[in-house]
Design an enzyme around this catalytic site. Structure first.
Site, PDB file in Angstrom:
ATOM      1  N   CYS A  45       0.833  -1.217   0.000  1.00 24.57           N
ATOM      2  CA  CYS A  45       0.000   0.000   0.000  1.00 24.57           C
ATOM      3  C   CYS A  45       0.858   1.253   0.000  1.00 24.57           C
ATOM      4  CB  CYS A  45      -0.877   0.061   1.238  1.00 24.57           C
ATOM      5  SG  CYS A  45      -1.848  -1.382   1.486  1.00 24.57           S
TER       6      CYS A  45
HETATM    7  C1  BEZ Z   1       0.500  -4.909   2.049  1.00 25.03           C
HETATM    8  O1  BEZ Z   1      -0.560  -4.308   2.039  1.00 25.03           O
HETATM    9  O2  BEZ Z   1       1.542  -4.377   1.822  1.00 25.03           O
HETATM   10  C2  BEZ Z   1       0.462  -6.376   2.341  1.00 25.03           C
HETATM   11  C3  BEZ Z   1      -0.682  -6.926   2.858  1.00 25.03           C
HETATM   12  C4  BEZ Z   1      -0.703  -8.270   3.132  1.00 25.03           C
HETATM   13  C5  BEZ Z   1       0.398  -9.056   2.869  1.00 25.03           C
HETATM   14  C6  BEZ Z   1       1.530  -8.490   2.327  1.00 25.03           C
HETATM   15  C7  BEZ Z   1       1.574  -7.126   2.062  1.00 25.03           C
END
Ligand code: BEZ
Length: 212
Positions: A45
């Site tokens: 994100c």
């Molecule tokens: C992320 O949002 O970066 C993420 C979420 C779950 C697993 C790995 C990364």
């Protein structure tokens, strides 16, 4: 509630990193992209929010407002946005909804319990100025989205709304577009003065009518 293309995007009131909003009122006469994040301070994100901040001028040009949603409170968003600015070299100037009670996540079906019971999957909704849902894409949590593709779809949707044309595979602005089969040759003659190439009666290609 299962949302489908053409449905009215559910309205809601929420706290965001830029104050309280009522969603429909905030959209106003613009288009909108609403995109969810599993959680603050997550790596994928972080790159996505930074990229969206860098290409925001492209959305502005198309009259599209951007809004993110994550199931953490505003204080957490503020700290995370500072991290994004530092690591991604981009200042996020669009709001992030603080959806701690998951109201928005539930309204938009962003939690897919068989995938993850707690966090939202990565969804993208494109909403038009009439507040209709024009695109929905769902990505798994571990895959960062391709926001250039979302821009491309917005170009196609806006082209359809203005010129009533469809766009072929991998279309980019400036490429030929498709005259939909619902438009007869008679009507097409008036609408597409540059003419068209008919590869089949149902497959008619005409130059990009926007002149890009
Ligand atoms: C992320 O949002 O970066 C993420 C979420 C779950 C697993 C790995 C990364």
């Amino acid at each position: 509630m299962t949302l489908r293309l053409g449905d009215t995007a559910p309205d809601f009131e929420a706290e965001t990193s830029q104050g309280r909003i009522r969603f429909h009122e905030w959209i106003g006469d613009s288009w909108c992209i609403l995109f969810s994040h599993p959680k603050d301070y997550t790596p994928v994100c972080t790159t996505e929010l930074g990229y969206m901040a860098r290409i925001k001028p492209e959305f502005d040009k198309r009259n599209v407002k951007i809004i993110g949603v994550s199931i953490d409170p505003v204080d957490s968003h503020r700290g995370w946005l500072a991290d994004i600015e530092e690591t991604q070299n981009a200042r996020v100037t669009y709001p992030i909804i603080a959806d701690a009670d998951r109201k928005v996540a539930d309204l938009y079906g962003m939690i897919h319990p068989a995938h993850d019971e707690v966090f939202t999957v990565r969804t993208v909704f494109v909403v038009d100025p009439k507040k209709k849902i024009r695109l929905m894409i769902t990505y798994p949590m571990t895959t960062g989205r391709n926001f250039d593709e979302i821009l491309r779809v917005i170009d196609s949707l806006q082209m359809f709304d203005k010129h009533t044309v469809a766009t072929p595979v991998n279309w980019r602005p400036g490429d030929d577009v498709i005259i939909p089969p619902s438009i007869t040759d008679e009507v097409a003659k008036g609408k597409f003065p540059k003419g068209w190439r008919a590869l089949r009666p149902y497959l008619r290609l005409t130059p990009d009518p926007s002149g890009s």
